[in-house]
Design a protein around this motif. Structure first.
Motif, PDB file in Angstrom:
ATOM      1  N   TRP A  31     -21.792 -32.453  64.707  1.00 48.16           N
ATOM      2  CA  TRP A  31     -21.271 -31.310  65.438  1.00 48.16           C
ATOM      3  C   TRP A  31     -22.226 -30.117  65.285  1.00 48.16           C
ATOM      4  N   PRO A  32     -22.210 -29.155  66.210  1.00 47.03           N
ATOM      5  CA  PRO A  32     -23.064 -27.961  66.086  1.00 47.03           C
ATOM      6  C   PRO A  32     -22.628 -27.094  64.918  1.00 47.03           C
ATOM      7  N   PRO A  33     -23.497 -26.213  64.439  1.00 46.46           N
ATOM      8  CA  PRO A  33     -23.175 -25.416  63.254  1.00 46.46           C
ATOM      9  C   PRO A  33     -22.096 -24.375  63.529  1.00 46.46           C
ATOM     10  N   PRO A  34     -20.879 -24.529  62.985  1.00 48.60           N
ATOM     11  CA  PRO A  34     -19.822 -23.539  63.188  1.00 48.60           C
ATOM     12  C   PRO A  34     -19.921 -22.404  62.170  1.00 48.60           C
ATOM     13  N   ASP A  35     -19.712 -21.156  62.612  1.00 45.85           N
ATOM     14  CA  ASP A  35     -19.770 -20.016  61.704  1.00 45.85           C
ATOM     15  C   ASP A  35     -19.139 -18.804  62.370  1.00 45.85           C
ATOM     16  N   LEU A  36     -19.237 -17.639  61.670  1.00 43.32           N
ATOM     17  CA  LEU A  36     -18.722 -16.355  62.165  1.00 43.32           C
ATOM     18  C   LEU A  36     -19.839 -15.351  62.375  1.00 43.32           C
ATOM     19  N   ARG A  37     -21.019 -15.829  62.644  1.00 41.48           N
ATOM     20  CA  ARG A  37     -22.149 -14.918  62.816  1.00 41.48           C
ATOM     21  C   ARG A  37     -22.070 -14.168  64.144  1.00 41.48           C
ATOM     22  N   TRP A  38     -22.746 -13.011  64.107  1.00 41.30           N
ATOM     23  CA  TRP A  38     -22.927 -12.196  65.320  1.00 41.30           C
ATOM     24  C   TRP A  38     -21.590 -11.751  65.899  1.00 41.30           C
ATOM     25  N   ASN A  39     -20.751 -11.193  65.034  1.00 40.16           N
ATOM     26  CA  ASN A  39     -19.526 -10.523  65.442  1.00 40.16           C
ATOM     27  C   ASN A  39     -19.564  -9.096  64.899  1.00 40.16           C
ATOM     28  N   SER A  40     -18.433  -8.426  64.898  1.00 43.99           N
ATOM     29  CA  SER A  40     -18.348  -7.028  64.438  1.00 43.99           C
ATOM     30  C   SER A  40     -17.352  -6.919  63.298  1.00 43.99           C
TER      31      SER A  40
END
Length: 680
Positions: A184-193
């Motif tokens: 699966w693609p890398p899941p994360d919380l990057r590039w939010n506010s």
């Protein structure tokens, strides 16, 4: 996928819309179990048809809908179709600009669907509407199957991060919000506010979440100390999961070993019980066989006793017949003496007949002697055969005893050689039975032969007595004829009597001597017959002694059977002792395993104590971080004040320098030297 394609076309036509050619082309080329519609612009009708198809499709495990420009209505229809789906594992909704309705539909999906393990929501706007994102986070908190979640570039604010932190405190299945999976693609919380407040909320929620082991917060304006705290929490969770996996693996291995030991011990116990049952059956069978053999031997002994009694009766009858024959012989002697006295003229004829009878008697006596010698030789042969058979029986008994000893010595190898020992024992038993049967047959044959011989001798004696009776009758007839002739010839005899007196006296003397010799020979024959009877009695006594020896042998065999039964009972006791020992070993092993389990529980308690200690250390660390942050803020304020003071001092110095320069220029311009100096 051909059936899926036809169903899609049919549903589009039923709704009054044309199926999209690009979607049909993609459906035709897709592999089984995977639906990839990435970068396809899906209309609302297509989404409605796909949603209806997904409710019934049971083979689809991956659904990729990235960059499909889905509308709010289309996304809702697709997600409603996936709510009842129980097979799909991977869902990709990247780059579809999902907003409030999409977030609510995703929340409904997470509540109802129990099969999705990976959800990619990159490049959407789920965090713009806080209420809808809170609904999504509430559904995430109650979901127990999702393992990976990708929320990059979703405009998640610090309030959305707080809602997500609350969801993480309740969720017990989510493992990755960061590192890529091999499928699966890398899941994360990057590039939010998320910011500082959202980062703190996430950090505060992590101690209550023990399943998440990867969380990336890059590009969210989160301070580095919070990122390090998140990394420490993730490392702690990863170590905890590693420890729990190791403990589970050890517990699984120990449970397998315990199960294997239990199965092995139960199998050994069952094998022992089977061998014990087999030996008991073999003992019962051998006891039955030995009882049958003893019964047969007893019957044979009874038969022999009856035969011996019959032989004794026959001997008594023969002795009585001999006595009668002797009495008859004495009567005949008296009759002959009277006949000789009355008829001297017939002396020569009677002498001839007596000589013939003596020859016949001598021949009969020689025949009897030869028969007796042959019988003695046969008795010797039978004795030799019986001795050989006894030696064979003793050898077989010794072999059987050796086999029993080998059986007792090889109890440790009972599992491997039990069948061979049983077969060998059966063969030995069969051979011994066969030899005993052969011996019985030979003995029966010999006894039958002896009985036949005795019957033949008895018949011969009866025939002899009959012949003597016939001879007596013939003599009486001749005597009557002679008397009749004597009356006629008496006159002539009286005339010739005087002449023949002298001659008759001489012949009478000779005839008396001859008769005495004949009586002596008959007495010798009688003595020899009595000796033969005595020998036959001796043979009968020997047969009785042999029967007693056989009875003793039977008693010995009975004692041997009792000893064997005792040995088998001892073996049963040993096996019972072995079973008890195995049970004790099993109990000891169970005790050791219980001790190991208690040790594991102690280790678990230690791990819990360490976790509590880590929580305390983390709280202290957070307080220290807050203190450091306050100190840093005060230092920054002091630094700003110092910089402002330095700037003010610089301005003052600049003003002073300007004033000094102006003063110098004014002084230079006003001095007389300027008028003398040339112009530049």
């Amino acid at each position: 996928m051909e059936e899926f394609r036809h169903s899609y076309s049919r549903l589009c036509k039923e709704s009054g819309a044309e199926p999209q050619e690009t979607v049909l082309q993609q459906l035709q080329e897709l592999p089984r179990g995977r639906l990839d519609l990435a970068t396809q612009s899906l209309t609302v009708d297509t989404c409605r048809a796909l949603g209806k198809l997904l409710q019934k499709e049971a083979l689809l495990t991956e659904l990729i809908l990235s960059d499909c420009m889905l509308s709010e209505e289309g996304a809702t229809l697709l997600l409603q179709g996936l709510c009842a789906h129980t097979v799909v594992r991977f869902l990709d909704l990247k780059g579809n600009n999902l907003q409030a309705a999409g977030a609510e539909a995703l929340g409904q999906l997470l509540r109802q669907n129990k099969s999705i393990q990976s959800l990619t929501l990159e490049w959407n706007n789920l965090g713009t509407w806080e209420d809808a994102f809170a609904t999504f986070c509430g559904a995430l908190a109650g979901n127990g199957t999702l393992r990976q979640l990708d929320l990059r570039n979703n405009q998640i604010s610090h309030k959305g991060a707080e809602e997500l932190a609350l969801a993480l405190t309740c969720n017990a299945s989510l493992q990755q919000l960061g590192e890529a999976s091999p499928h699966w693609p890398p899941p994360d919380l990057r590039w939010n506010s998320i910011g500082l407040l959202g980062g703190r909320a996430l950090v505060n929620s992590l101690p209550r979440n023990r399943t998440l082991w990867r969380l990336e917060l890059a590009g969210n304006n989160v301070p580095g100390d919070i990122l390090r705290a998140v990394e420490q929490a993730m490392d702690h969770n990863q170590e905890r999961q590693t420890t729990s996996r190791e403990n589970q693996a050890r517990t699984h291995v120990l449970s397998k070993e315990v199960k294997h030991l239990r199965e092995e011990k139960s199998r050994q116990f069952l094998d022992l019980m089977e061998t014990i049952d087999k030996q008991r059956k073999e003992m019962a069978r051998s006891s039955r066989v030995s009882a049958a053999c003893v019964g047969q031997l007893q019957e044979a002994l009874n038969e022999r006793h009856s035969i011996i009694n019959a032989l004794k009766a026959k001997l008594q009858m023969a002795e009585a017949a001999l006595a009668l024959s002797e009495q008859k012989a004495q009567g005949l002697g008296e009759l002959l003496a009277t006949a000789e006295q009355e008829q001297q003229s017939l002396a020569q004829r009677q002498a001839k007949e007596h000589r013939m009878e003596q020859q016949e008697a001598a021949e009969r006596e020689s025949k009897l002697l030869r028969d007796l010698s042959a019988a003695n030789e046969k008795n010797l042969l039978l004795r030799n055969q019986v001795d050989e058979l006894e030696r064979k029986v003793r050898a077989q008994q010794e072999q059987l005893f050796l086999a029993r000893q080998e059986l007792s010595n090889t109890t440790a190898e009972l599992k491997m050689r039990a069948n061979q020992a049983e077969e060998r024992l059966e063969l030995e038993k069969k051979r011994s039975r066969q030899s005993l049967e052969d011996l019985e047959q030979l003995r029966a044959k010999e006894v039958e032969h002896m009985t036949r011989h005795l019957e033949e001798s008895e018949r011969a004696m009866q025939e002899r007595v009959q012949r003597l009776e016939a001879l007596r009758l013939s003599l009486e007839e001749e005597l009557s004829r002679v008397k009749a002739a004597a009356l006629s010839e008496r006159g002539q005899a009286e005339e010739e009597l005087i002449k023949a007196k002298n001659q008759v006296r001489l012949e009478e003397r000779q005839h008396l001597a001859h008769l005495e010799e004949k009586l002596r020979l008959q007495a010798q024959a009688r003595d020899e017959a009595q000796s033969a009877c005595l020998q036959q009695r001796q043979t009968v006594a020997e047969a009785q002694a042999r029967a007693s020896q056989l009875g003793l042998q039977v008693e010995g065999l009975r004692r041997r059977l009792e000893e064997l039964q005792q040995e088998l009972s001892n073996k049963d006791q040993e096996k019972v002792a072995e079973v008890t020992r195995v049970r004790v070993e099993l109990r000891e092993q169970n005790g050791r395993l219980q001790a190991e389990l208690t040790a594991q529980e102690a280790l678990k308690e230690k791990v819990a104590a360490l976790e509590r200690r880590l929580k305390v250390i983390a709280g202290d660390h957070r307080e220290a971080l807050l203190d450091r942050e306050s100190e840093n803020a005060s230092l920054r304020e002091k630094l700003r004040l110092k910089e402002a003071e330095i700037a003010r001092i610089r301005e003052e110095e600049a003003q002073r320098a300007g004033f000094l320069q102006n003063a110098v220029l004014a002084y230079v311009q006003g001095s007389p030297l300027r008028a003398i100096s040339p112009q530049k």
